[in-house]
Design an enzyme around this catalytic site. Structure first.
Site, PDB file in Angstrom:
ATOM      1  CB  THR A 207      27.043  44.424  41.381  1.00  0.00           C
ATOM      2  OG1 THR A 207      25.924  44.031  42.158  1.00  0.00           O
ATOM      3  CG2 THR A 207      27.308  43.342  40.334  1.00  0.00           C
ATOM      4  NE  ARG A 236      33.709  37.504  44.819  1.00  0.00           N
ATOM      5  CZ  ARG A 236      34.429  38.458  45.378  1.00  0.00           C
ATOM      6  NH1 ARG A 236      34.940  39.412  44.608  1.00  0.00           N
ATOM      7  NH2 ARG A 236      34.635  38.481  46.685  1.00  0.00           N
ATOM      8  CG  ASP A 259      40.931  41.789  39.227  1.00  0.00           C
ATOM      9  OD1 ASP A 259      42.085  41.406  38.926  1.00  0.00           O
ATOM     10  OD2 ASP A 259      40.529  41.856  40.404  1.00  0.00           O
ATOM     11  CD  GLU A 264      38.489  34.542  39.966  1.00  0.00           C
ATOM     12  OE1 GLU A 264      38.882  34.761  41.134  1.00  0.00           O
ATOM     13  OE2 GLU A 264      37.743  35.318  39.335  1.00  0.00           O
ATOM     14  CG  HIS A 283      39.992  37.780  42.149  1.00  0.00           C
ATOM     15  ND1 HIS A 283      38.982  36.876  42.407  1.00  0.00           N
ATOM     16  CD2 HIS A 283      39.721  38.881  42.902  1.00  0.00           C
ATOM     17  CE1 HIS A 283      38.132  37.409  43.275  1.00  0.00           C
ATOM     18  NE2 HIS A 283      38.564  38.626  43.599  1.00  0.00           N
ATOM     19  N   GLY A 286      42.040  43.488  45.257  1.00  0.00           N
ATOM     20  CA  GLY A 286      42.255  43.830  46.651  1.00  0.00           C
ATOM     21  C   GLY A 286      43.587  43.420  47.218  1.00  0.00           C
TER      22      GLY A 286
END
Length: 320
Positions: A207, A236, A259, A264, A283, A286
């Protein structure tokens, strides 16, 4: 009598990818390369189309916005827009904020499946065993016959379900901001989570981060998950309350594959690094070989539409 013609200068476009590396860019625009360095490539006041540097954080993303008095489009190269939201109040009315729908679905969905399979089948333990030359055989959970809940059923959530299809899951439930019906079944709202969570062996978070999802996965959310369930976060870090998750991990009741984290990057010494039953990736949902070709196609298409005076795609907010 002498007549003069005033020709307006070409609009500036700020790109984090050199323009000569992007095929199909339209003529009539003045391309400036800026990937978040200290010095700007030109006066921000002349920028009409701003492509936010990728994975450089909110400080870089927002820094030039106050001076972009002529900007018309702000384009992110991420699916989320939370890193630019702190600066949206600096923009003039009418600016269109666009995300990178279509760029990250494949890579993020791939990582989601990798995290699920690695966690269930015990891959972290196998890696540690290999380091110690230990043969750690035994029975491990399978994805087959598991009940899965996807929280955040946009384009990424849908791509995740596409990749779950061959794995013979017992059930896939979907949650999004608004209820609707899809070819695969109903999409529930966040209000339905209390009845959905107790039936989910695997909960996938995909989300966006916004006021309704900040800290969504709190102590009550986690307590509603059944013993032994796996939480997978490719959304996130701020969607999850880290303290509450740590409590569940340290008790041994739940597993997690993350991830993204809060904070972070996860700092050295943070207890989440060494919590039991957690797999952490930095992270990278992508940032794969699939990113750049898709990002370039997105930018070529968006700028072609912009130059032709046509509506740009992926508009998630209009300022004002």
């Amino acid at each position: 009598m002498t007549s003069t013609t005033n020709t307006a200068p070409a609009p500036d476009v700020w790109l984090p990818i050199p323009a000569d590396g992007i095929e199909g860019l339209p003529e009539g625009l003045n391309y400036r390369f800026w990937d978040g360095g200290q010095d700007y490539p030109a006066d921000p006041a002349h920028c009409a189309f701003y492509v936010v540097p990728y994975m450089k954080g909110p400080e870089v993303a927002v820094r030039p916005l106050a001076g972009m008095s002529s900007v018309q489009v702000v384009q992110t190269l991420s699916a989320g827009i939370d890193h630019v939201e702190p600066g949206l109040g600096l923009l003039p009315a009418g600016v269109r904020l666009c995300n990178a729908k279509g760029v990250h679905e494949a890579s993020t969905a791939e990582l989601t499946l990798a995290l699920i399979l690695a966690s269930l089948r015990g891959f972290p333990g196998f890696v540690h065993g290999q380091d110690k030359e230990e043969w750690r055989s035994g029975f491990y959970p399978a994805l087959a016959d598991k009940s899965v809940l996807i929280v955040g059923y946009g384009s990424i959530g849908s791509a995740i379900e596409d990749r779950l299809a061959p794995f013979e899951c017992a059930r896939v439930a979907r949650v999004a901001r608004s209820a609707r019906t899809t070819a695969r079944g109903p999409v529930h709202t966040l209000d339905d989570l209390p009845t959905l969570l107790p039936r989910a062996d695997i909960v996938i978070l995909s989300t966006p981060l916004n006021p309704s999802t900040q800290g969504l996965v709190d102590a009550d959310f986690l307590a509603a998950m059944p013993d032994g369930a796996l939480l997978v976060n490719v959304a996130r870090g701020g969607v999850v309350d880290t303290k509450s998750l740590l409590s569940e991990l340290e008790s041994g009741r739940l597993l997690a594959a993350l991830d993204v984290t809060d904070p972070e990057p996860l700092p050295s010494g943070h207890p989440l690094w060494h919590a039991p039953n957690v797999l952490i990736t930095p992270h990278v949902g992508g940032s794969t070989s699939a990113f750049l070709p898709r990002a370039k196609r997105l930018l070529s298409g968006q700028l072609s539409r912009f130059a032709a005076g046509e509506p740009v795609h992926n508009v998630v907010r209009t300022i004002g």
